[in-house]
Design an enzyme around this catalytic site. Structure first.
Site, mmCIF file in Angstrom:
data_model
loop_
_atom_site.group_PDB
_atom_site.id
_atom_site.type_symbol
_atom_site.label_atom_id
_atom_site.label_comp_id
_atom_site.label_asym_id
_atom_site.label_seq_id
_atom_site.Cartn_x
_atom_site.Cartn_y
_atom_site.Cartn_z
ATOM 1 N N HIS A 94 0.997 10.591 3.656
ATOM 2 C CA HIS A 94 0.725 11.966 4.061
ATOM 3 C C HIS A 94 1.452 12.941 3.136
ATOM 4 O O HIS A 94 1.364 14.149 3.316
ATOM 5 C CB HIS A 94 1.188 12.202 5.508
ATOM 6 C CG HIS A 94 0.372 11.460 6.519
ATOM 7 N ND1 HIS A 94 0.734 10.231 7.000
ATOM 8 C CD2 HIS A 94 -0.795 11.768 7.121
ATOM 9 C CE1 HIS A 94 -0.169 9.819 7.866
ATOM 10 N NE2 HIS A 94 -1.108 10.727 7.961
ATOM 11 N N PHE A 149 9.632 17.236 -6.081
ATOM 12 C CA PHE A 149 9.989 17.145 -4.668
ATOM 13 C C PHE A 149 11.050 16.065 -4.522
ATOM 14 O O PHE A 149 11.443 15.420 -5.491
ATOM 15 C CB PHE A 149 8.749 16.841 -3.808
ATOM 16 C CG PHE A 149 8.053 15.551 -4.158
ATOM 17 C CD1 PHE A 149 8.309 14.389 -3.456
ATOM 18 C CD2 PHE A 149 7.135 15.497 -5.200
ATOM 19 C CE1 PHE A 149 7.670 13.202 -3.779
ATOM 20 C CE2 PHE A 149 6.486 14.315 -5.527
ATOM 21 C CZ PHE A 149 6.756 13.168 -4.812
ATOM 22 N N GLY A 150 11.531 15.879 -3.322
ATOM 23 C CA GLY A 150 12.515 14.834 -3.074
ATOM 24 C C GLY A 150 13.808 15.059 -3.841
ATOM 25 O O GLY A 150 14.373 16.151 -3.837
ATOM 26 N N LYS A 166 2.938 13.284 -3.501
ATOM 27 C CA LYS A 166 2.492 11.988 -4.024
ATOM 28 C C LYS A 166 0.990 11.991 -4.270
ATOM 29 O O LYS A 166 0.515 11.480 -5.279
ATOM 30 C CB LYS A 166 2.836 10.861 -3.048
ATOM 31 C CG LYS A 166 4.247 10.381 -3.106
ATOM 32 C CD LYS A 166 4.423 9.161 -2.213
ATOM 33 C CE LYS A 166 5.875 8.751 -2.129
ATOM 34 N NZ LYS A 166 6.057 7.561 -1.280
ATOM 35 N N ASP A 183 5.495 2.809 -2.425
ATOM 36 C CA ASP A 183 6.788 2.890 -1.763
ATOM 37 C C ASP A 183 7.784 3.120 -2.874
ATOM 38 O O ASP A 183 7.837 2.368 -3.851
ATOM 39 C CB ASP A 183 7.131 1.636 -0.960
ATOM 40 C CG ASP A 183 8.223 1.949 0.060
ATOM 41 O OD1 ASP A 183 8.050 2.907 0.836
ATOM 42 O OD2 ASP A 183 9.260 1.266 0.058
ATOM 43 N N SER A 184 8.482 4.200 -2.746
ATOM 44 C CA SER A 184 9.371 4.580 -3.828
ATOM 45 C C SER A 184 10.630 5.189 -3.262
ATOM 46 O O SER A 184 10.695 5.559 -2.089
ATOM 47 C CB SER A 184 8.674 5.571 -4.762
ATOM 48 O OG SER A 184 8.220 6.689 -4.039
ATOM 49 N N GLU A 230 5.194 1.906 10.879
ATOM 50 C CA GLU A 230 6.633 1.673 10.813
ATOM 51 C C GLU A 230 6.922 0.828 9.577
ATOM 52 O O GLU A 230 6.307 -0.218 9.367
ATOM 53 C CB GLU A 230 7.108 0.949 12.070
ATOM 54 C CG GLU A 230 8.605 0.849 12.156
ATOM 55 C CD GLU A 230 9.076 0.211 13.450
ATOM 56 O OE1 GLU A 230 10.284 -0.078 13.537
ATOM 57 O OE2 GLU A 230 8.256 -0.001 14.353
#
Length: 197
Positions: free
Chosen positions: A12, A155-156, A16, A71-72, A42
């Site tokens: 979401h 971002f992040g 990304k 997945d990062s 999850e």
């Protein structure tokens, strides 16, 4: 070789989605899992690989489309690889600013020579939810953690991640340049090669 016209991105995260669509180009339409479900699976894996596969299978199951999951996260040497797979939830899910503040606090007394870090990205592509042979591609981007945030892009943890080869933070890079250098770009280059794109 897998032929793809469209796939669903198991995220979401608008940042990304935008990055990955730009990297894949116009040959593959990337749709968000948000079109099919607002529920996040999850992440029960103990590694980037496990979580990427879990998310890709879930997205394929919900959408009926081939699915790509990323997945990062950030692995900081001094912190034993933390925040790692917990990067997005490092500050208990309170968002990027809180994550960055927690990281700066954890690193406040760490000398420059011990501030090494890597952004890690694992891409998992499944043709369908039960695909016995997911395509896995890993990208690693070496850098170090700054003492304060710099830059307005990305971002992040981008404002805290120093990119030695460009002498700036990841957040100071133009998006197009980041999309050529980043961990995600490195993983995507491998994926595009595998897909013949």
């Amino acid at each position: 070789m897998i032929k793809l016209e469209q796939l669903v991105l198991a995220s979401h995260n608008a940042g990304k989605l935008k990055e990955l669509q730009a990297m894949l180009g116009a040959s593959v339409k990337v749709r968000s899992i948000g079109e099919f479900s607002q529920v996040e699976p999850e992440e029960t894996g103990l590694s980037f690989v496990e979580n990427a596969i879990l998310k890709a299978r879930n997205a394929a199951r919900l959408s009926g489309l081939p699915a790509l999951a990323d997945d990062s996260g950030l692995a900081v040497d001094f912190l034993g690889g933390a925040p790692g797979i917990y990067s997005a939830r490092y500050a208990d899910g309170r968002g990027d600013a809180a994550n960055n503040a927690k990281l700066l606090e954890a690193m406040k007394d760490v000398p420059d020579a011990e501030r090494g870090a890597q952004f890690v990205s694992v891409l998992a592509l499944v043709r369908h939810a039960d695909d016995p042979l997911p395509i896995l591609c890993e990208g690693i981007w070496e850098g170090r953690i700054l003492r304060e945030a710099r830059g307005a892009h990305g971002f992040g943890y981008d404002p805290l991640f120093w990119v030695p080869e460009r002498d700036c933070s990841s957040a100071e890079l133009a998006p197009e340049e980041k999309n050529r250098l980043s961990h995600r770009a490195r993983a995507m280059a491998l994926l595009k090669q595998r897909l013949g794109l």
